[in-house]
Design a protein around this motif. Structure first.
Motif, PDB file in Angstrom:
ATOM      1  N   ARG A 154      18.156 113.190  58.500  1.00 42.53           N
ATOM      2  CA  ARG A 154      18.669 112.156  58.487  1.00 42.53           C
ATOM      3  C   ARG A 154      20.267 111.733  57.917  1.00 42.53           C
ATOM      4  N   ARG A 155      21.054 111.066  58.526  1.00 42.64           N
ATOM      5  CA  ARG A 155      22.289 110.743  57.873  1.00 42.64           C
ATOM      6  C   ARG A 155      22.526 109.287  58.018  1.00 42.64           C
ATOM      7  N   SER A 156      23.484 108.569  56.992  1.00 36.04           N
ATOM      8  CA  SER A 156      23.566 107.245  57.535  1.00 36.04           C
ATOM      9  C   SER A 156      25.038 107.285  58.512  1.00 36.04           C
ATOM     10  N   ILE A 160      26.019 100.335  54.763  1.00 30.38           N
ATOM     11  CA  ILE A 160      24.759  99.391  54.751  1.00 30.38           C
ATOM     12  C   ILE A 160      23.446 100.158  54.824  1.00 30.38           C
ATOM     13  N   GLY A 161      23.425 101.180  55.402  1.00 33.14           N
ATOM     14  CA  GLY A 161      22.207 101.928  55.573  1.00 33.14           C
ATOM     15  C   GLY A 161      21.732 102.379  54.145  1.00 33.14           C
ATOM     16  N   PRO A 162      22.599 103.253  53.423  1.00 33.83           N
ATOM     17  CA  PRO A 162      21.806 103.700  52.184  1.00 33.83           C
ATOM     18  C   PRO A 162      21.649 102.405  51.097  1.00 33.83           C
ATOM     19  N   ASP A 209      17.020 101.209  58.466  1.00 30.88           N
ATOM     20  CA  ASP A 209      16.883 102.335  59.537  1.00 30.88           C
ATOM     21  C   ASP A 209      17.796 102.245  60.747  1.00 30.88           C
ATOM     22  N   ARG A 210      18.211 100.902  60.805  1.00 26.62           N
ATOM     23  CA  ARG A 210      19.429 100.807  61.984  1.00 26.62           C
ATOM     24  C   ARG A 210      20.567 101.717  61.644  1.00 26.62           C
ATOM     25  N   TYR A 211      20.772 101.947  60.464  1.00 29.07           N
ATOM     26  CA  TYR A 211      22.076 102.552  60.048  1.00 29.07           C
ATOM     27  C   TYR A 211      21.839 104.150  59.757  1.00 29.07           C
ATOM     28  N   TYR A 212      20.782 104.462  60.136  1.00 28.41           N
ATOM     29  CA  TYR A 212      20.140 106.158  59.671  1.00 28.41           C
ATOM     30  C   TYR A 212      20.058 106.825  61.252  1.00 28.41           C
TER      31      TYR A 212
END
Ligand SMILES: [Zn+2]
Length: 218
Positions: A154-156, A160-162, A209-212
């Motif tokens: 997975r990557r961001s 904001i994700g990380p 999760d939305r930004y991964y």
């Protein structure tokens, strides 16, 4: 158990990537989300007894509505139904149901013999909390495996994700590890109010999760 539940949410996310991690987190923590509501209503009872177990100062006198196996299955049906109403597939809803029930199994391993099968039944528990090293080792290993599993492949897509993910991981880990060395809550009521704050973990995980991205649906 705390972070061990979260680890299972991640395993659930791997098995059912269709739904946001927020759903999986809601599933594994469902019993602990409804529990403070029942405590504050006076329907379920907990006492703060320093030294009750090595890891945790709580004596769960009565919590059949949030924490019995039969009710866990019921809360699972409720959450799975809600997921279906949000357009989530039947397969994923079934996995969410299993995650709700998994909470009972992990608490059974962790707690003193206070976990009922149904309201009024005998109560069981293997008492992992009697050992601080045992709890840290087993739950910690689950948690690390969960984090690795989530990040693998997975990557961001945005910063904001990380930020959301790592703040969630750090705060959960610190609260969990510091538990045995923190002053016990003054009484059951303040514990109930504090536990209610736990609801924030669901939108928080959903936001992260939305930004991964990256995991292919299987
Ligand atoms: Zn619980």
């Amino acid at each position: 158990m705390f972070v061990g539940h979260l680890a299972l949410a991640v395993a659930g996310k791997r098995a059912a990537p269709e739904a946001s991690l927020g759903w999986h987190i809601a599933a594994v923590t469902a019993l602990d989300l409804v529990w403070p509501v029942f405590v504050l209503m006076g329907v379920e009872h907990v006492r703060v007894v320093p030294g009750a177990t090595a890891f945790n100062p709580l004596v769960f006198d009565h919590y059949p509505w949030s924490h019995s196996l039969v009710m866990a299955a019921g809360w699972g049906i409720l959450l799975a139904g809600l997921a279906r109403a949000f357009g989530i597939s039947q397969r994923t809803a079934l996995i969410l149901w299993a995650l709700v029930v998994s909470h009972w199994v992990l608490d059974f391993i962790t707690h003193a013999p206070d976990m009922p099968f149904w309201p009024g039944s005998t109560r069981v528990g293997l008492g992992l909390w009697n050992s601080i090293p045992g709890t840290l080792l087993i739950e910690g290993a689950m948690w690390i495996a969960g984090i690795v599993l989530y990040l693998r492949g997975r990557r961001s897509t945005r910063w904001i994700g990380p930020v959301a993910l790592w703040s969630l991981i750090m705060i959960s880990t610190v609260m969990w590890v510091a538990g045995p060395w923190s002053p016990p809550p003054p009484d059951a009521r303040s514990l109930g109010w504090f536990a209610l704050i736990g609801w924030v973990i669901v939108p928080w995980a959903a936001l992260a999760d939305r930004y991964y991205t990256g995991q292919q649906s299987s």
